[in-house]
Design a protein around this motif. Structure first.
Motif, PDB file in Angstrom:
ATOM      1  N   LEU A  95      25.057  44.832  45.834  1.00 13.28           N
ATOM      2  CA  LEU A  95      24.679  43.150  45.736  1.00 13.28           C
ATOM      3  C   LEU A  95      25.837  42.463  45.171  1.00 13.28           C
ATOM      4  CD1 LEU A  95      22.660  41.066  44.907  1.00 13.28           C
ATOM      5  CD2 LEU A  95      22.579  42.098  42.422  1.00 13.28           C
ATOM      6  N   ILE A  96      26.824  43.122  44.671  1.00 15.27           N
ATOM      7  CA  ILE A  96      28.085  42.669  44.120  1.00 15.27           C
ATOM      8  C   ILE A  96      28.866  42.313  45.321  1.00 15.27           C
ATOM      9  CG2 ILE A  96      30.572  43.044  43.050  1.00 15.27           C
ATOM     10  CD1 ILE A  96      28.827  44.582  40.754  1.00 15.27           C
ATOM     11  N   ALA A  97      28.721  43.112  46.413  1.00 11.48           N
ATOM     12  CA  ALA A  97      29.546  42.957  47.624  1.00 11.48           C
ATOM     13  C   ALA A  97      29.056  41.732  48.454  1.00 11.48           C
ATOM     14  CB  ALA A  97      29.430  44.178  48.654  1.00 11.48           C
ATOM     15  N   ARG A  98      27.741  41.664  48.461  1.00  8.91           N
ATOM     16  CA  ARG A  98      27.137  40.354  49.162  1.00  8.91           C
ATOM     17  C   ARG A  98      27.740  39.074  48.358  1.00  8.91           C
ATOM     18  NH1 ARG A  98      22.535  43.806  49.754  1.00  8.91           N
ATOM     19  NH2 ARG A  98      21.479  43.053  47.893  1.00  8.91           N
ATOM     20  N   ARG A  99      27.704  39.211  47.188  1.00  4.26           N
ATOM     21  CA  ARG A  99      28.197  38.022  46.286  1.00  4.26           C
ATOM     22  C   ARG A  99      29.689  37.659  46.652  1.00  4.26           C
ATOM     23  NH1 ARG A  99      27.210  38.349  40.036  1.00  4.26           N
ATOM     24  NH2 ARG A  99      28.335  36.554  40.258  1.00  4.26           N
ATOM     25  N   ALA A 100      30.390  38.978  46.806  1.00  8.66           N
ATOM     26  CA  ALA A 100      31.868  38.782  47.190  1.00  8.66           C
ATOM     27  C   ALA A 100      32.067  38.173  48.245  1.00  8.66           C
ATOM     28  CB  ALA A 100      32.643  40.183  47.062  1.00  8.66           C
ATOM     29  N   GLN A 101      31.301  38.416  49.407  1.00  5.02           N
ATOM     30  CA  GLN A 101      31.245  37.833  50.788  1.00  5.02           C
ATOM     31  C   GLN A 101      30.975  36.410  50.680  1.00  5.02           C
ATOM     32  OE1 GLN A 101      32.582  39.481  53.064  1.00  5.02           O
ATOM     33  NE2 GLN A 101      31.412  41.131  54.120  1.00  5.02           N
ATOM     34  N   TRP A 103      40.932  39.841  53.717  1.00  4.99           N
ATOM     35  CA  TRP A 103      40.431  41.284  53.652  1.00  4.99           C
ATOM     36  C   TRP A 103      40.359  41.767  54.866  1.00  4.99           C
ATOM     37  CZ3 TRP A 103      36.960  44.816  54.629  1.00  4.99           C
ATOM     38  CH2 TRP A 103      37.019  45.898  53.910  1.00  4.99           C
ATOM     39  N   PRO A 104      40.488  42.968  55.112  1.00  4.34           N
ATOM     40  CA  PRO A 104      41.033  44.165  54.267  1.00  4.34           C
ATOM     41  C   PRO A 104      42.386  44.013  53.906  1.00  4.34           C
ATOM     42  CG  PRO A 104      40.964  44.974  56.562  1.00  4.34           C
ATOM     43  CD  PRO A 104      40.404  43.676  56.813  1.00  4.34           C
ATOM     44  N   THR A 105      43.200  43.335  54.515  1.00  2.00           N
ATOM     45  CA  THR A 105      44.582  43.027  54.118  1.00  2.00           C
ATOM     46  C   THR A 105      45.138  41.751  54.102  1.00  2.00           C
ATOM     47  OG1 THR A 105      45.594  43.634  56.188  1.00  2.00           O
ATOM     48  CG2 THR A 105      45.252  45.480  54.662  1.00  2.00           C
ATOM     49  N   ASP A 106      46.164  41.237  53.333  1.00  2.00           N
ATOM     50  CA  ASP A 106      46.591  39.944  53.278  1.00  2.00           C
ATOM     51  C   ASP A 106      48.086  40.292  53.163  1.00  2.00           C
ATOM     52  OD1 ASP A 106      47.714  37.226  52.400  1.00  2.00           O
ATOM     53  OD2 ASP A 106      45.426  36.685  52.640  1.00  2.00           O
ATOM     54  N   ARG A 107      48.875  39.391  54.052  1.00  2.00           N
ATOM     55  CA  ARG A 107      50.185  39.614  53.893  1.00  2.00           C
ATOM     56  C   ARG A 107      50.936  38.258  53.544  1.00  2.00           C
ATOM     57  NH1 ARG A 107      53.388  40.965  59.006  1.00  2.00           N
ATOM     58  NH2 ARG A 107      54.981  40.891  57.524  1.00  2.00           N
ATOM     59  N   PHE A 126      36.414  43.273  47.270  1.00  2.00           N
ATOM     60  CA  PHE A 126      35.115  44.050  47.036  1.00  2.00           C
ATOM     61  C   PHE A 126      35.251  44.931  45.628  1.00  2.00           C
ATOM     62  CE2 PHE A 126      34.829  43.218  51.672  1.00  2.00           C
ATOM     63  CZ  PHE A 126      33.619  42.665  51.714  1.00  2.00           C
ATOM     64  N   GLU A 127      36.383  44.853  44.850  1.00  4.08           N
ATOM     65  CA  GLU A 127      36.652  45.547  43.910  1.00  4.08           C
ATOM     66  C   GLU A 127      36.007  44.961  42.614  1.00  4.08           C
ATOM     67  OE1 GLU A 127      37.584  48.595  44.641  1.00  4.08           O
ATOM     68  OE2 GLU A 127      37.871  47.925  46.696  1.00  4.08           O
ATOM     69  N   PRO A 128      35.887  45.788  41.542  1.00  2.60           N
ATOM     70  CA  PRO A 128      35.388  45.042  40.274  1.00  2.60           C
ATOM     71  C   PRO A 128      35.976  44.181  39.769  1.00  2.60           C
ATOM     72  CG  PRO A 128      35.346  47.561  40.096  1.00  2.60           C
ATOM     73  CD  PRO A 128      36.000  47.322  41.405  1.00  2.60           C
TER      74      PRO A 128
END
Length: 866
Positions: free
Chosen positions: A551-557, A565-569, A726-728
């Motif tokens: 659920l938190i992941a869907r909110r994050a999206q 994401w998954p990386t940023d430079r 997607f992290e806390p």
């Protein structure tokens, strides 16, 4: 401030300066006072004028300083940390270190007690300056022996030092009467106060314009006892907020804090943006000192336009100059009457606040202070072995606003060119050769930068530029978050000038400290809900926990994230833009720089594991065996209180070549939930670090607050992700490279965690990992892998996921990457960061890469040939 122009006679090399007699820097560590704050302001501004500056720190204050800090070299030495011997023993060792390590030409001793070592400095061939702020032996905290030593120190200063200066005219008159010599008067100053916001007030339970403030050390000569006693006679519900503590707490502090008045709140040490907000939003500020110099705290409150109330000692009255109210020293009834009258009269407080702001702007100006300080140091003739009396050149990593970029790239450029390369400039003035960084009054915000084919995020205060002038070319374009044009990075070929419409140092630090995230969005759930979750977590079914995370992941999206994401430079690409700026501004097509990794390795990788449970500890050897079979070693971060960790197991890990780190105190995710929890836990965390011989730390669930990292006694931290959608705790530093933060070296987590990929997002193989590895390799960066040996779903310790980890290991083995233990990589990076070009040969494996401008004007990096 810019360095003096080339035509000035003062462009001869300035002397190297060492400050002795402080606890150290940064000035936002516990036990710091006005002396540390003042020297940080002065030293950092001297660096911008081309000075090589060293500040000596005490071990118990800053054992592992991040050096350089704001371009200042920090050196930490031991002392005998008792009230009477701390300063004396440290100053003695620091004086010897200056002489035998030849770190400076002139020593500035801060305080009359340290002036006892002026004759020793003279004997060893070093010039000396003594800075004092008053008749210190009259302070009530000193006993007879200390008072004698302080008197002797003052007499020694006027007899033997090359110069003495004080920060207030009262002290200047008193010393002239005592010793027949008038010291120079160089006051302190305060920055104009832009409004820093008020979001931090809620953390302390405060409201804007609804509290009275005092900031300072809790010592008898600060008069805080007068203030607390007086407040009992003030009929108001407005709280009195006391910020600060004592480096030597005793009966005096205990008596202060035992007050039954619930309106009086002791917040302890508060630094950085939070204390700025406390100054800027208070109802009024009180300075009840019995003795004082030119107080930085008082001037800060005045610069913020706050009404100030001071004791009527001469130094305070000199500072306010009529722009404030006063009361009779050590008279609580007098102070209570003044406070009662002011709190009842908002118009008078507003009037006094405006007078205070004007007083700072017209009288206490940093440009004038640094002009005076610069002139004083340059007038002192060279001593024996002085760098100014020979052709010796001292390399510095500071280039003013390009300090962080120069420190990262370590370019092989003459020191004079580095020092003259960049400056802060007024946008209204025509560009001058080199890099002109425009100052702006704009608020910091989120932007997107287009630099050729690259696009990256930027968080900075950016001066708007509507169009490209006829005489300039656009090197990069800056857009706001909605996609509208906002500004440019400009190149003026005829003037050989590059214009940066933002401060690059501040922009880089915004990534290091994740300042683009507001406090309200620091966690996916508010801290009270997180505390409830971690309380109930042991009894929550695994399926429900997995559902909550999805659920938190869907909110994050659904969020509009600052980073990809998954990386940023973004930070790395900002550094590459700044490297191009350096090349263009210095008229170079090619530039050698200290390569990132030893022995010409094109990139690096480290393996780390967080062991969350006893079951994960049982699976540790399985993961270790996978790595050992491939000639690899990793770090296992253990939780001290959640499961039993035996001494034989720790010894075996060390003997087998693995590393042990500390993973919080318990894995409840609440370490950074509030300052009191952190302060309660951090001493035990540091104790386990020493007991386990641990070099590294990682916070449980990677919750973090970089402003508190300085209290962790480790070589490195690894709690900040490259991108943490997607992290806390969302956020990220947007870099594949280590960076300094809070005295630690940060080793960012540059690949997504196993739980995120295999559990939360349900991926069935290591493909994302392998793709990220290629991206890190192409950027010549550092891959930091974080996995878990625990058997929970999503971790590599789970049966169905165990086969994915060997694929990642095999890819690393075949890649040509340098794969050391995390502590070894951290030590390499620290050595590289601290070295000057003349010292590179002493660092094993050091070599030079090459940066070239291609035909389209963009930078290519060429690793060393081995």
């Amino acid at each position: 401030m810019a360095a003096p122009p080339p035509s000035s006679p003062e462009t001869e090399r300035p002397p190297r300066i060492a400050f002795i007699g402080l606890r150290g820097l940064p000035a936002d560590l516990p036990k710091a006072g006005g002396g540390e704050s003042g020297v940080e302001e002065i030293a950092s501004r001297l660096v911008l004028r081309g000075y090589d500056v060293t500040v000596y720190c005490r071990w118990h204050y800053n054992r592992r300083p991040s050096s350089p800090y704001k371009g200042i070299r920090l050196i930490s030495l031991p002392s005998i940390p008792t009230k009477g011997l701390d300063n004396v023993t440290h100053s003695f060792l620091a004086t010897l270190h200056v002489a035998f390590a030849d770190t400076a030409d002139i020593i500035q001793y801060c305080g009359m007690g340290t002036a006892l070592f002026v004759p020793l400095a003279k004997l060893l061939g070093k010039r000396s300056v003594v800075a004092m702020d008053g008749i210190d032996w009259e302070r009530p905290k000193w006993g007879p022996l200390a008072r004698f030593a302080l008197r002797l120190g003052a007499r020694t200063a006027f007899k033997w030092a090359d110069a003495v200066h004080v920060d207030n005219a009262v002290a200047q008159r008193h010393f002239h009467e005592l010793f027949g010599k008038a010291p120079e008067l160089i006051t302190l100053a305060a920055e104009p106060c832009g409004y820093p916001g008020s979001d931090s007030l809620a953390e302390f339970g405060l409201e804007k314009n609804r509290y009275v403030l005092f900031v300072g050390l809790l010592k008898p000569d600060k008069g805080v006892h007068t203030l607390t006693e007086a407040y009992a006679g003030v009929e108001t519900q407005v709280p009195l907020v006391i910020v600060g503590d004592s480096p030597d707490p005793g009966d005096y502090v205990r008596c202060l804090k035992s007050t039954p008045d619930k309106r009086i709140r002791f917040l302890g040490y508060v630094y950085g943006p939070k204390v700025k907000q406390l100054f800027a939003n208070c109802l009024l500020y009180v300075q009840p000192s019995l003795m004082e110099g030119n107080s930085p705290a008082l001037m800060t409150a005045m610069a913020c336009g706050r009404a100030v109330v001071v004791s009527d000692i001469e130094q305070n009255m000199e500072t306010i100059g009529g722009a404030g109210a006063s009361f009779v020293r050590e008279n609580p009834e007098s102070l209570a009457r003044v406070l009662t009258a002011l709190i009842a009269d908002p118009q008078e407080m507003a009037r006094l606040g405006e007078l205070a702001r004007a007083r700072i702007e017209t009288t206490y100006n940093w440009d004038r202070v640094i002009d005076q300080t610069d002139g004083l140091f340059r007038r002192i003739p060279p001593g024996k072995n002085d760098s100014r009396s020979s052709d010796q050149k001292t390399w510095t990593t500071s280039a003013g606003p390009l300090d962080h970029a120069i420190g990262f790239w370590k370019p092989a450029m003459p020191v004079e060119e580095i020092e003259a390369l960049a400056r802060y400039c007024d946008p209204e003035k025509p560009p001058s050769p080199g890099v002109d960084v425009w100052r702006t009054n704009a608020e910091a915000g989120a932007y997107r930068v287009v630099h050729g084919a690259e696009r990256f995020s930027l968080y900075a205060a950016v001066h708007p530029i509507e169009k490209v002038p006829d005489t300039a070319e656009a090197m990069a374009e800056i857009f706001d978050r909605s996609g509208r044009h906002h500004s440019y990075v400009l190149w003026f070929p005829h003037e050989r000038a590059v214009v940066l419409p933002f401060d690059p140092n501040a922009a880089i630090e915004a990534f290091w400290y994740e300042r683009y995230i507001t406090p309200a969005k620091r966690t996916v759930l508010p801290w009270p809900l997180l505390r409830l979750y971690y309380t109930l977590k042991p009894v929550v079914p695994s399926a429900l926990k997995a559902g909550l995370r999805r659920l938190i992941a869907r909110r994050a999206q659904a969020y509009d994230h600052f980073l990809e994401w998954p990386t940023d430079r973004s930070l790395d690409l900002l550094q590459r833009l700044l490297l191009r700026v350096i090349l263009v501004a210095s008229a170079r097509q090619e530039l050698a720089f200290a390569w990132f990794w030893p022995d010409g390795h094109p990139w690096a990788a480290i393996l780390t594991h967080d062991v969350e449970t006893a079951a994960g500890l049982a699976g540790l050897q399985t993961v270790a065996d996978m790595e050992r079979q491939r000639g690899l070693r990793s770090s296992f971060n253990l939780v001290p209180l959640d499961y039993e960790i035996s001494e034989p197991m720790l010894r075996k890990l060390h003997e087998d070549g693995f590393e042990v780190g500390v993973h919080g105190l318990t894995h409840d995710g609440l370490l950074f939930s509030n300052r009191s929890t952190f302060l309660r836990r951090v001493p035990r965390i540091n104790e386990y670090g020493r007991e386990w011989k641990a070099s590294g730390f990682r916070s449980p669930a990677t919750y973090r607050n970089q402003d508190w990292f300085h209290m962790l006694e480790f070589e490195y931290d690894s709690s900040v992700s490259n991108s943490a959608r997607f992290e806390p705790q969302p956020g990220g530093c947007a870099s594949f490279f280590p960076f300094p933060v809070g005295g630690l070296l940060e080793l960012p987590i540059t690949l997504p965690q196993d739980q995120t990929l295999l559990g939360l997002l349900g991926q069935t193989g290591p493909d994302t990992w392998l793709a990220n590895l290629r991206e890190v390799r192409d950027a010549n960066g550092m891959a930091c892998v974080l996995t878990h040996p625990d058997p929970a779903n999503g971790y590599i310790g789970h049966t169905k996921n165990a086969a994915h980890y060997p694929g990642l290991l095999d890819a690393l083995v075949d890649s040509g990457a340098w794969i050391p233990l995390p502590r070894d990589l951290a030590r390499w990076w620290r050595a590289r960061a601290a070295a000057s070009p003349g010292q590179f040969g002493s660092i094993e494996g050091m070599s030079f890469g090459k940066a070239t401008l291609d035909s389209s004007g963009h930078v290519l990096l060429v690793p060393p040939v081995h």
